[in-house]
Design a protein around this motif. Structure first.
Motif, PDB file in Angstrom:
ATOM      1  N   GLU A  47      -3.044 -86.097  25.899  1.00 28.60           N
ATOM      2  CA  GLU A  47      -2.241 -84.952  25.463  1.00 28.60           C
ATOM      3  C   GLU A  47      -2.978 -84.166  24.372  1.00 28.60           C
ATOM      4  O   GLU A  47      -3.023 -82.940  24.372  1.00 28.60           O
ATOM      5  CB  GLU A  47      -0.908 -85.474  24.920  1.00 28.60           C
ATOM      6  N   TRP A  48      -3.584 -84.931  23.444  1.00 31.47           N
ATOM      7  CA  TRP A  48      -4.331 -84.293  22.346  1.00 31.47           C
ATOM      8  C   TRP A  48      -5.451 -83.415  22.906  1.00 31.47           C
ATOM      9  O   TRP A  48      -5.658 -82.278  22.486  1.00 31.47           O
ATOM     10  CB  TRP A  48      -4.912 -85.361  21.425  1.00 31.47           C
ATOM     11  N   ARG A  49      -6.162 -83.955  23.888  1.00 29.01           N
ATOM     12  CA  ARG A  49      -7.279 -83.195  24.446  1.00 29.01           C
ATOM     13  C   ARG A  49      -6.787 -82.033  25.316  1.00 29.01           C
ATOM     14  O   ARG A  49      -7.386 -80.961  25.326  1.00 29.01           O
ATOM     15  CB  ARG A  49      -8.228 -84.122  25.214  1.00 29.01           C
ATOM     16  N   GLN A  50      -5.658 -82.256  26.015  1.00 31.07           N
ATOM     17  CA  GLN A  50      -5.145 -81.157  26.852  1.00 31.07           C
ATOM     18  C   GLN A  50      -4.741 -79.953  26.005  1.00 31.07           C
ATOM     19  O   GLN A  50      -4.888 -78.823  26.433  1.00 31.07           O
ATOM     20  CB  GLN A  50      -3.973 -81.651  27.698  1.00 31.07           C
ATOM     21  N   HIS A  51      -4.267 -80.231  24.788  1.00 29.87           N
ATOM     22  CA  HIS A  51      -3.857 -79.082  23.972  1.00 29.87           C
ATOM     23  C   HIS A  51      -5.070 -78.258  23.541  1.00 29.87           C
ATOM     24  O   HIS A  51      -4.943 -77.129  23.089  1.00 29.87           O
ATOM     25  CB  HIS A  51      -2.977 -79.523  22.786  1.00 29.87           C
ATOM     26  N   MET A  52      -6.267 -78.798  23.759  1.00 25.14           N
ATOM     27  CA  MET A  52      -7.481 -78.051  23.385  1.00 25.14           C
ATOM     28  C   MET A  52      -7.988 -77.150  24.510  1.00 25.14           C
ATOM     29  O   MET A  52      -8.900 -76.336  24.296  1.00 25.14           O
ATOM     30  CB  MET A  52      -8.587 -79.034  22.978  1.00 25.14           C
ATOM     31  N   ILE A  53      -7.399 -77.303  25.703  1.00 30.24           N
ATOM     32  CA  ILE A  53      -7.846 -76.458  26.824  1.00 30.24           C
ATOM     33  C   ILE A  53      -7.642 -74.980  26.467  1.00 30.24           C
ATOM     34  O   ILE A  53      -6.581 -74.605  25.955  1.00 30.24           O
ATOM     35  CB  ILE A  53      -7.108 -76.827  28.138  1.00 30.24           C
ATOM     36  N   GLY A  54      -8.679 -74.185  26.687  1.00 29.22           N
ATOM     37  CA  GLY A  54      -8.589 -72.754  26.367  1.00 29.22           C
ATOM     38  C   GLY A  54      -9.169 -72.438  24.992  1.00 29.22           C
ATOM     39  O   GLY A  54      -9.532 -71.303  24.712  1.00 29.22           O
ATOM     40  N   GLN A  55      -9.265 -73.474  24.117  1.00 34.26           N
ATOM     41  CA  GLN A  55      -9.825 -73.220  22.785  1.00 34.26           C
ATOM     42  C   GLN A  55     -11.348 -73.103  22.837  1.00 34.26           C
ATOM     43  O   GLN A  55     -11.983 -73.687  23.717  1.00 34.26           O
ATOM     44  CB  GLN A  55      -9.496 -74.376  21.839  1.00 34.26           C
ATOM     45  N   VAL A  56     -11.890 -72.370  21.886  1.00 35.90           N
ATOM     46  CA  VAL A  56     -13.349 -72.334  21.746  1.00 35.90           C
ATOM     47  C   VAL A  56     -13.693 -73.189  20.523  1.00 35.90           C
ATOM     48  O   VAL A  56     -13.194 -72.932  19.438  1.00 35.90           O
ATOM     49  CB  VAL A  56     -13.848 -70.887  21.553  1.00 35.90           C
ATOM     50  N   VAL A  57     -14.477 -74.249  20.753  1.00 37.25           N
ATOM     51  CA  VAL A  57     -14.741 -75.183  19.659  1.00 37.25           C
ATOM     52  C   VAL A  57     -16.231 -75.234  19.342  1.00 37.25           C
ATOM     53  O   VAL A  57     -17.067 -75.013  20.208  1.00 37.25           O
ATOM     54  CB  VAL A  57     -14.239 -76.607  20.000  1.00 37.25           C
ATOM     55  N   GLU A  58     -16.526 -75.552  18.083  1.00 37.19           N
ATOM     56  CA  GLU A  58     -17.926 -75.683  17.662  1.00 37.19           C
ATOM     57  C   GLU A  58     -18.429 -77.069  18.052  1.00 37.19           C
ATOM     58  O   GLU A  58     -17.783 -78.075  17.768  1.00 37.19           O
ATOM     59  CB  GLU A  58     -17.983 -75.507  16.144  1.00 37.19           C
ATOM     60  N   VAL A  59     -19.586 -77.109  18.722  1.00 37.95           N
ATOM     61  CA  VAL A  59     -20.146 -78.388  19.174  1.00 37.95           C
ATOM     62  C   VAL A  59     -21.575 -78.515  18.650  1.00 37.95           C
ATOM     63  O   VAL A  59     -22.363 -77.577  18.747  1.00 37.95           O
ATOM     64  CB  VAL A  59     -20.145 -78.463  20.722  1.00 37.95           C
ATOM     65  N   LEU A  60     -21.888 -79.684  18.099  1.00 37.81           N
ATOM     66  CA  LEU A  60     -23.282 -79.980  17.746  1.00 37.81           C
ATOM     67  C   LEU A  60     -23.912 -80.643  18.971  1.00 37.81           C
ATOM     68  O   LEU A  60     -23.474 -81.715  19.394  1.00 37.81           O
ATOM     69  CB  LEU A  60     -23.350 -80.901  16.524  1.00 37.81           C
ATOM     70  N   VAL A  61     -24.910 -79.990  19.543  1.00 33.15           N
ATOM     71  CA  VAL A  61     -25.470 -80.445  20.822  1.00 33.15           C
ATOM     72  C   VAL A  61     -26.368 -81.660  20.588  1.00 33.15           C
ATOM     73  O   VAL A  61     -27.328 -81.603  19.826  1.00 33.15           O
ATOM     74  CB  VAL A  61     -26.284 -79.319  21.508  1.00 33.15           C
ATOM     75  N   GLU A  62     -26.031 -82.771  21.256  1.00 30.17           N
ATOM     76  CA  GLU A  62     -26.782 -84.016  21.030  1.00 30.17           C
ATOM     77  C   GLU A  62     -27.884 -84.247  22.061  1.00 30.17           C
ATOM     78  O   GLU A  62     -28.915 -84.825  21.757  1.00 30.17           O
ATOM     79  CB  GLU A  62     -25.821 -85.210  21.049  1.00 30.17           C
ATOM     80  N   GLY A  63     -27.629 -83.868  23.312  1.00 31.24           N
ATOM     81  CA  GLY A  63     -28.639 -84.109  24.341  1.00 31.24           C
ATOM     82  C   GLY A  63     -28.001 -84.147  25.717  1.00 31.24           C
ATOM     83  O   GLY A  63     -26.809 -83.876  25.850  1.00 31.24           O
ATOM     84  N   PRO A  64     -28.792 -84.521  26.744  1.00 32.22           N
ATOM     85  CA  PRO A  64     -28.239 -84.581  28.096  1.00 32.22           C
ATOM     86  C   PRO A  64     -27.160 -85.661  28.186  1.00 32.22           C
ATOM     87  O   PRO A  64     -27.260 -86.687  27.527  1.00 32.22           O
ATOM     88  CB  PRO A  64     -29.446 -84.952  28.963  1.00 32.22           C
ATOM     89  N   SER A  65     -26.153 -85.407  29.006  1.00 28.14           N
ATOM     90  CA  SER A  65     -25.080 -86.381  29.188  1.00 28.14           C
ATOM     91  C   SER A  65     -25.616 -87.610  29.916  1.00 28.14           C
ATOM     92  O   SER A  65     -26.417 -87.488  30.838  1.00 28.14           O
ATOM     93  CB  SER A  65     -23.953 -85.726  29.996  1.00 28.14           C
TER      94      SER A  65
END
Ligand code: SAH
Ligand code: SF4
Length: 449
Positions: A375-393
């Motif tokens: 639920e916590w993550r679903q409420h983030m759908i549509g948001q633009v968030v800052e991500v520190l890029v770590e590497g390939p998944s």
């Protein structure tokens, strides 16, 4: 120096244990060892241990048994066992009897003196040293590995809280804080070698600096760390709820690099159990702290630790933990079955809970938290968030991964060139553990490298 010997370091337990393992590995460099992951060709194997739960100890004992077989195949290899499990009162003798193939035993307080032990072992001796108390401040500076984006930095050691279930105060000693100057210098040198994110470590960071005159508390320290140029993010663990001040919440709200994430272990939602755990707060007090965080920082992510099956935990106490999960809206919870630790107060309590009840409660708790996390993550759908890029998944090398300021994991399509930078990602999908998104091209990449 010629780097021809190989050391494999295995680590169990928390970030502090990881940090200690790094220190040990670094010390071995001065003896000509270089880090490796291949046990078969190792000249030295270090196992830095954890004893917070029996399950960790069992895993480690299994590994020590495997290393005996390794030594039978390769008599050259030296084996070192260090850290919390060795430091437990009375443990050394028991362990030595069980594992005579081990060459070095070292407790938590003498890790920094590991070179003296290694020197003796290289001359053919077997050594065991467990200091009862730390001697002075034996800090080995953090060694900035080139290109490592994230680093753990100790800001304090030990714990004075004596929660009734917990072995940590017995194996890590009393609370002591490192000087701000030392911490700042260490972080600056990490940043110089490419580090962009630090996690400040302590068992209870909120009591940082208690012993300092003139006064300087954790919020003041954070303010100083926030000024370090080219550092992008600052995290910290762990916040004991009883000492979480308004000043700290405000510092996080205002700080530029301070991530809006609080790891705030509740342990139980029942006041009766909290009291028996010696946590020194009530459910109501805890919820007020959560409310204060949410008021000042609406997007803050809060994570927690929970123990089920603490002695005397009735069904209704457990129910209160479940309702707590729903009220606090955690983005993630680390859930554990109570494990009896000899020497602690709770180990002597009579009403221990049977294993099957603990297992059932853990399952239930995990399923409630999983739906909360989703639920916590679903409420983030549509948001633009800052991500520190770590590497390939790891699961999909075509995609990149990184973390939000709230420490949520994000998988997204992006450019390898953005590794180590902050990007803005629009969240399109959400699972229990992961967010999926795409880079907002109009905001581009902010490069700090
Ligand atoms: N200093 C931190 C916790 C360090 S130990 C704090 O106070 O929050 C990490 C977690 O392990 C604890 O939060 C607790 O949830 C869990 N833990 C500690 N002792 C335990 C035990 N005897 N059995 C089960 N879980 C335990
Ligand atoms: Fe253990 Fe409590 Fe100290 Fe955390 S605060 S390390 S749980 S005694």
């Amino acid at each position: 120096m010629e780097y021809n010997k190989k050391v494999v370091t295995l680590v169990y337990g928390c970030q502090m244990s990881e940090r200690d393992a790094e220190t040990l590995t670094e010390i071995t460099r001065h003896f000509g060892y270089s880090p490796s992951e291949d046990l078969e060709t190792a000249d030295l194997v270090i196992v830095n241990t954890c004893c917070v739960r029996e399950s960790a100890e069992n895993k480690i004992l299994g590994k020590i048994g495997e290393l005996k077989k390794l030594k039978e195949r390769n008599s050259r290899v030296k084996i070192a066992i260090s850290g919390c499990m060795v430091q437990q009162p009375g443990a050394l003798e028991r362990l030595q009897k069980r594992a005579p193939h081990v060459d070095i035993w070292a407790g938590t307080h003498n890790l920094h003196d590991f070179s003296a032990l290694l020197r003796k072992v290289e001359q053919g001796e077997k050594v065991a040293e467990v200091w009862q108390e730390p001697k002075g401040t034996l800090e080995v500076a953090s060694f900035a590995e080139k290109g490592k984006l994230h680093a753990n930095v100790n800001i304090m050691y030990g714990c004075d809280n004596f929660c009734s279930y917990c072995i940590v105060p017995y194996v890590r000693g009393r609370e002591r804080s490192r000087k701000p100057k030392e911490i700042i210098e260490e972080i600056k040198s990490l940043v110089d070698s490419g580090c962009r994110e630090v996690t400040l470590l302590g068992q209870n960071v909120n009591s940082y600096g208690k012993e300092f005159t003139p006064a300087l508390d954790f919020a003041d320290l954070l303010h100083q760390v926030d000024q370090i140029a080219s550092l992008l993010r600052i995290r910290f663990i762990t916040s004991h709820p009883k000492d979480l001040s308004d000043k700290l919440i405000k510092a996080v709200a205002e700080g530029e690099k301070l991530c809006e994430h609080f790891h705030l272990p509740i342990q139980s939602g029942s006041n009766f159990i909290l009291e028996r755990m010696n946590r020194k707060y009530t459910r109501e007090y805890y919820l007020k702290r959560v409310q204060q965080i949410r008021e000042l920082i609406p997007n803050a992510s809060i994570t927690t630790d929970i123990i089920v099956g603490f002695p005397g935990e009735a069904e209704e106490d457990f129910e209160q933990t479940l309702t707590m999960m729903k009220q606090a809206h955690y983005s993630q919870a680390f859930t554990f079955m109570y494990s009896k630790r000899s020497g602690t107060l709770a180990a002597k309590m009579e009403d221990q809970i049977p294993l099957d009840v603990k297992k059932r409660r853990l399952q239930k708790l995990m399923s409630v938290q999983n739906s909360e996390s989703l639920e916590w993550r679903q409420h983030m759908i549509g948001q633009v968030v800052e991500v520190l890029v770590e590497g390939p998944s790891k699961t999909n090398p075509q995609r990149l991964t990184g973390r939000t300021r709230g420490n949520e994991l994000v998988v997204f399509k992006g450019d390898l060139a953005s590794i180590g930078s902050l990007v803005h990602v629009k969240i399109n999908e959400a699972g229990t553990w992961t967010l999926v998104g795409e880079v907002e091209s109009n905001r581009g990449i902010q490069s700090f490298m």
